[in-house]
Design an enzyme around this catalytic site. Structure first.
Site, PDB file in Angstrom:
ATOM      1  N   VAL A  16       0.828  -1.209   0.000  1.00 54.92           N
ATOM      2  CA  VAL A  16       0.000   0.000   0.000  1.00 54.92           C
ATOM      3  C   VAL A  16       0.861   1.258   0.000  1.00 54.92           C
ATOM      4  O   VAL A  16       0.657   2.173  -0.796  1.00 54.92           O
ATOM      5  CB  VAL A  16      -0.957  -0.007   1.198  1.00 54.92           C
ATOM      6  CG1 VAL A  16      -1.707   1.321   1.281  1.00 54.92           C
ATOM      7  CG2 VAL A  16      -1.941  -1.160   1.095  1.00 54.92           C
ATOM      8  N   GLY A  17       1.832   1.302   0.894  1.00 55.18           N
ATOM      9  CA  GLY A  17       2.674   2.488   0.998  1.00 55.18           C
ATOM     10  C   GLY A  17       3.436   2.800  -0.272  1.00 55.18           C
ATOM     11  O   GLY A  17       3.540   3.965  -0.678  1.00 55.18           O
ATOM     12  N   TYR A 137      -6.358  -8.727  14.953  1.00 51.55           N
ATOM     13  CA  TYR A 137      -6.029  -7.699  13.964  1.00 51.55           C
ATOM     14  C   TYR A 137      -7.187  -6.719  13.819  1.00 51.55           C
ATOM     15  O   TYR A 137      -6.993  -5.494  13.777  1.00 51.55           O
ATOM     16  CB  TYR A 137      -5.727  -8.368  12.623  1.00 51.55           C
ATOM     17  CG  TYR A 137      -5.399  -7.420  11.496  1.00 51.55           C
ATOM     18  CD1 TYR A 137      -4.182  -6.771  11.445  1.00 51.55           C
ATOM     19  CD2 TYR A 137      -6.315  -7.187  10.469  1.00 51.55           C
ATOM     20  CE1 TYR A 137      -3.866  -5.905  10.399  1.00 51.55           C
ATOM     21  CE2 TYR A 137      -6.016  -6.329   9.417  1.00 51.55           C
ATOM     22  CZ  TYR A 137      -4.787  -5.693   9.392  1.00 51.55           C
ATOM     23  OH  TYR A 137      -4.491  -4.843   8.362  1.00 51.55           O
ATOM     24  N   TRP A 203      -8.335 -23.628   0.166  1.00 49.48           N
ATOM     25  CA  TRP A 203      -8.940 -23.790   1.491  1.00 49.48           C
ATOM     26  C   TRP A 203     -10.449 -23.584   1.439  1.00 49.48           C
ATOM     27  O   TRP A 203     -10.950 -22.686   0.746  1.00 49.48           O
ATOM     28  CB  TRP A 203      -8.339 -22.781   2.465  1.00 49.48           C
ATOM     29  CG  TRP A 203      -7.031 -23.215   3.056  1.00 49.48           C
ATOM     30  CD1 TRP A 203      -6.075 -24.006   2.475  1.00 49.48           C
ATOM     31  CD2 TRP A 203      -6.531 -22.878   4.350  1.00 49.48           C
ATOM     32  NE1 TRP A 203      -5.017 -24.177   3.324  1.00 49.48           N
ATOM     33  CE2 TRP A 203      -5.272 -23.494   4.478  1.00 49.48           C
ATOM     34  CE3 TRP A 203      -7.026 -22.114   5.404  1.00 49.48           C
ATOM     35  CZ2 TRP A 203      -4.491 -23.375   5.643  1.00 49.48           C
ATOM     36  CZ3 TRP A 203      -6.251 -21.988   6.558  1.00 49.48           C
ATOM     37  CH2 TRP A 203      -5.008 -22.614   6.668  1.00 49.48           C
ATOM     38  N   ASP A 270     -13.333 -21.469   6.003  1.00 48.98           N
ATOM     39  CA  ASP A 270     -13.694 -20.554   4.924  1.00 48.98           C
ATOM     40  C   ASP A 270     -13.381 -19.101   5.279  1.00 48.98           C
ATOM     41  O   ASP A 270     -13.174 -18.264   4.413  1.00 48.98           O
ATOM     42  CB  ASP A 270     -15.207 -20.644   4.640  1.00 48.98           C
ATOM     43  CG  ASP A 270     -15.540 -21.700   3.595  1.00 48.98           C
ATOM     44  OD1 ASP A 270     -14.605 -22.288   3.013  1.00 48.98           O
ATOM     45  OD2 ASP A 270     -16.734 -21.944   3.375  1.00 48.98           O
TER      46      ASP A 270
END
Length: 308
Positions: A16-17, A137, A203, A270
């Site tokens: 992003v940066g 997070y 997954w 999931d």
């Protein structure tokens, strides 16, 4: 912002940066305060304050964070909470102390409840339980929103928060275990093609849906919102469209040119069933994403296939 302002991009070497830096350079900005994690530990308040005291940035893009996919988030839960809390708290407080004109911090769509109505509007924040694997997070990112809001309310700071959807693009993390879904798929299909493996495993059921935004589109939105958004809370940044993981895998398979089978490992989680952002607030301000998914993935694969 004007071209003479000094701009600090926290996390300028990350996906992003680095995209924000490229965007600002294209727009004619030349004065940057930059330091990578080896030069500046944003988890350390003294180091962070000294950097701001020395550099005195006018504008701050807070893109630094500890990030990863489901496995990384679920394995390093304490690190994901602690590191992200400290980075946000130290940068926001230093921005206040040293007179930053405006700060833009970037969050994550993990802040929304696991079973939030779709598409997810900004007002759905804190209306239900979070997805368990990403909870530490997400809590750190919610705290960052509230931190900016309280600094705005108490000190009058012009600090804003963005919540982007799932991102991909140049400088992404293609680690075989700690990457997000799209770079992980690109690496797996490329490896399977090179090794002539008969199948690739993904997954979960493959039914879960995700929205994907090219990081150059996000950088364009950051530049736009730094100039046109000044409110408490946060604003969603995305495309307004999503895709099932199995369909995404099939798209990557075609772009990579892998001819084997796709298998779904339903013993693996999931994650959230769907994560589509409502971007009507952003669209009303006058910004929309421009880079299509097939176009974006093809460009990414072309740029990294020689390194995988």
């Amino acid at each position: 912002m004007n071209r003479n302002d000094k701009i600090y991009i926290a996390g300028h070497k990350g996906m992003v940066g680095s995209a924000i830096l490229r965007k600002l350079q294209r727009e004619g900005f030349e004065h940057f305060a930059l330091a990578d994690s080896r030069q500046l530990d944003l988890r350390n308040q003294l180091e962070t304050n000294e950097f701001f005291r020395k550099e005195k940035p006018d504008y701050v893009f807070l893109a630094a964070a500890k990030v990863g996919g489901i496995l990384a988030n679920n394995t390093f839960r304490a690190e994901f909470l602690y590191d992200n809390l400290m980075i946000e708290a130290n940068v926001v407080e230093a921005a206040r102390q040293f007179g930053v004109k405006k700060l833009l911090r970037l969050g994550s769509s993990t802040i929304y409840p696991k079973l939030a109505p779709q598409p997810m509007k900004e007002e759905y924040l804190l209306t239900g339980l979070l997805e368990p694997t990403h909870e530490p997070y997400a809590i750190a990112k919610i705290a960052g929103i509230k931190l900016c809001d309280t600094y705005r309310a108490q000190y009058g700071c012009n600090f804003i928060s963005l919540t982007p959807t799932n991102l991909y693009g140049p400088n992404d993390n293609f680690h075989p275990e700690n990457s997000h879904v799209l770079p992980g798929l690109i690496r797996r299909f490329h490896t399977a093609k090179v090794n002539k493996d008969p199948y690739v495993t993904i997954w979960g059921t493959g039914n879960q849906r995700r929205e994907l935004l090219h990081v150059d589109d996000l950088a364009d939105a950051c530049y736009f919102l730094m100039q046109h958004f000044d409110e408490p809370g946060f604003i969603n940044v995305g495309t307004g469209e999503d895709i099932a993981i199995l369909e995404l895998a099939q798209l990557v398979q075609r772009i990579v040119g892998y001819e084997g089978e796709i298998r779904c490992d339903t013993s693996k989680p999931d994650g959230a069933p769907r994560k589509l952002l409502d971007v009507s607030k952003l669209n009303t301000l006058g910004w929309k994403a421009k880079i299509g998914l097939k176009q974006g993935i093809s460009a990414v694969y072309d740029s990294v296939k020689g390194q995988l």
